[in-house]
Scaffold this motif. Sequence first.
Motif, short mmCIF file in Angstrom:
data_model
loop_
_atom_site.label_atom_id
_atom_site.label_comp_id
_atom_site.label_asym_id
_atom_site.label_seq_id
_atom_site.Cartn_x
_atom_site.Cartn_y
_atom_site.Cartn_z
N UNK A 39 16.28 7.51 -3.15
CA UNK A 39 16.24 6.70 -4.38
C UNK A 39 15.19 5.59 -4.26
N UNK A 40 14.53 5.28 -5.39
CA UNK A 40 13.45 4.30 -5.35
C UNK A 40 13.97 2.89 -5.09
N UNK A 41 13.17 2.11 -4.35
CA UNK A 41 13.56 0.74 -4.02
C UNK A 41 13.05 -0.21 -5.09
N UNK A 42 13.41 0.06 -6.33
CA UNK A 42 13.15 -0.85 -7.43
C UNK A 42 14.14 -0.57 -8.54
N UNK A 43 14.44 -1.60 -9.30
CA UNK A 43 15.34 -1.47 -10.45
C UNK A 43 15.18 -2.73 -11.27
N UNK A 44 15.56 -2.64 -12.54
CA UNK A 44 15.49 -3.83 -13.39
C UNK A 44 16.57 -4.81 -12.92
N UNK A 45 16.13 -6.00 -12.50
CA UNK A 45 17.09 -6.95 -11.92
C UNK A 45 17.83 -7.71 -13.01
N UNK A 46 17.13 -8.10 -14.07
CA UNK A 46 17.76 -8.88 -15.13
C UNK A 46 16.69 -9.64 -15.89
N UNK A 47 17.08 -10.38 -16.94
CA UNK A 47 16.10 -11.07 -17.79
C UNK A 47 15.30 -12.17 -17.07
N UNK A 54 0.81 -1.22 0.00
CA UNK A 54 0.00 0.00 0.00
C UNK A 54 0.85 1.27 0.00
N UNK A 55 1.88 1.28 0.83
CA UNK A 55 2.60 2.54 1.04
C UNK A 55 3.97 2.60 0.39
N UNK A 56 4.39 1.51 -0.23
CA UNK A 56 5.70 1.51 -0.86
C UNK A 56 6.46 0.24 -0.57
N UNK A 57 6.40 -0.73 -1.49
CA UNK A 57 7.16 -1.97 -1.32
C UNK A 57 8.53 -1.85 -1.96
N UNK A 58 9.35 -2.86 -1.74
CA UNK A 58 10.56 -3.02 -2.55
C UNK A 58 10.15 -3.93 -3.70
N UNK A 59 10.49 -3.52 -4.92
CA UNK A 59 9.99 -4.23 -6.10
C UNK A 59 11.17 -4.72 -6.93
N UNK A 60 11.14 -6.00 -7.28
CA UNK A 60 12.27 -6.63 -7.98
C UNK A 60 11.83 -7.23 -9.31
N UNK A 61 11.69 -6.41 -10.34
CA UNK A 61 11.20 -6.91 -11.62
C UNK A 61 12.29 -7.57 -12.47
N UNK A 62 11.94 -8.73 -13.03
CA UNK A 62 12.79 -9.36 -14.03
C UNK A 62 12.25 -9.00 -15.41
N UNK A 63 12.51 -9.86 -16.39
CA UNK A 63 11.96 -9.66 -17.73
C UNK A 63 12.83 -8.79 -18.62
N UNK A 67 22.57 -18.34 -15.10
CA UNK A 67 21.49 -18.01 -16.04
C UNK A 67 21.78 -16.77 -16.87
N UNK A 68 23.02 -16.26 -16.76
CA UNK A 68 23.40 -15.11 -17.58
C UNK A 68 22.55 -13.88 -17.35
N UNK A 69 22.34 -13.54 -16.11
CA UNK A 69 21.45 -12.43 -15.79
C UNK A 69 22.16 -11.10 -15.62
N UNK A 70 23.45 -11.19 -15.29
CA UNK A 70 24.20 -9.95 -15.08
C UNK A 70 23.58 -9.08 -13.97
N UNK A 71 23.25 -9.72 -12.87
CA UNK A 71 22.63 -8.98 -11.76
C UNK A 71 23.66 -8.08 -11.08
N UNK A 72 23.27 -6.86 -10.81
CA UNK A 72 24.12 -5.89 -10.13
C UNK A 72 23.88 -6.02 -8.62
N UNK A 73 24.84 -6.63 -7.92
CA UNK A 73 24.63 -6.95 -6.50
C UNK A 73 24.47 -5.69 -5.64
#
Length: 477
Positions: free
Chosen positions: A167-175, A135-144, A349-355
């Motif tokens: 800074x927002x608690x979300x970012x593109x994580x990887x494919x 409701x008030x602001x989650x941490x969001x971890x989108x793939x795709x 899985x070749x995701x190149x995740x930024x830790x």
Amino acid sequence: ASAQIGVTGLAVMGRNLARNFARNGYTVAVHNRTAAKTRALVEEFGHEGEFVGAETAEDFVAALERPRRLVVMVKAGEPTDAVIKEFAPLLEPGDMIVDGGNAHFADTRRRERELREQGIHFVGTGVSGGEEGALNGPSIMPGGSKESYEALGPMLEKISAKAADGSPCTAHIGPDGAGHFVKMVHNGIEYADMQLIAEAYQLLRDVAGYSPAEIADIFRTWNTGRLDSYLIEITAEVLAHVDAATGEPFVDVVQDQAEQKGTGRWTVQIALDLGVPVSGIAEAVFARAVSGHKDLRDASRGLAGPKAQPLGKEEASAFADQVEQALYASKIVSYTQGFHEIAAGSDAYDWNVDLGQVASIWRGGCIIRAAFLDRIRAAYDARADLPSLLADEGFAREIGEAQDDWRAVLVAATLQGVPAPGFAAALAYYDALRADRLPAALTQGQRDYFGAHTYRRTDREGSFHTLWGGDRSEVGA
Ligand code: 6PG
């Protein structure tokens, strides 16, 4: 078509996420299998923003502007597949299906692949923070796909939690499955954090002799220091709570059998497959399993062992300080292990995740949010290819300073018969990593003896085998 985003599945997480989008100025189409829930949402919360209530799947899809952004908030597993099956035929290339449930990343990979053939972007997305966070602001971890993040990212950034620096608690994580994988490990770390806090509680209670209310105060104090975190904060609240019916501490009237929905278990299963030692997280999962085996526990109650003797007042206070050190050191280890698993998954899985980015978006909104995550981010900022958090100078120094107390706490736990599997596993990991030699050399010898599995030598290249059943000469393999 006027809605920028749609949410289907209006149980509490879906409902709160839809309200969050609406409160942030987006027009939100809402849909649920039983239309009564859709109507109830619009009636109850319609004043919060723009909602378009849709009773059928067709109306829902028609309400969305293109490319469509359709968020699915249903139970992981079969229900998710059912919803995809229902909606995919109604969508067009370029549209996005966002799965915000706790899906297994392997399912997400499969769904992404299948929908990609149809030109649909499937965005497996971790969402953490419970009902309140949604409701008030989650941490969001989108793939795709990157493309899907371009269309979704700004909206997710808007509704997500913000870290202290804004800074927002979300970012593109990887494919494909990267987002759900990272969410899975988040939950594994969550299990470990909870277990370590639980062990600290039990030691403070049984070894130091503090009451739940006193321990609540200790946790409140810890929460002003380096352990500052959501889980420590709520632990103090739970411990201070008194049961209205009995007047007893709440923690004493709850059955001591921990349940789980399975994300922590997945973290360990996948770690086993990847060969990553996540012993701290594994002990947390097993501790829940032990607690749940009531028959086994009942049958074992008579087993011999010491009865913990509470300490005197001054000793108790000194012991509490040591427990803080043990908890902090063990926490460093469980995050080290969790980040190792993310790195290994990313490689596999070749995701190149930024830790560093993962640490950054866990700083707010999610269950494991903590001051500590700023430190982890800084460690990866300083060195993106950090092989382990323990290789960071700051963490190495702190764990080094904590280790005497950490050991002392485990000695006390052992002598007094109080189980502390999380603390113990973490220390064993630490000692194993720093050891000059491990008994793995002996393991190799045994394997070669009974199975001719061969070994490598410290002084020469190649694989070797000793003729154990013969003259014990060595042969190259
Ligand atoms: C979150 C939580 C959330 C949920 C867990 C609890 O990040 O918001 O982790 O996903 O509360 O599924 O897991 P267990 O029921 O397995 O303890």
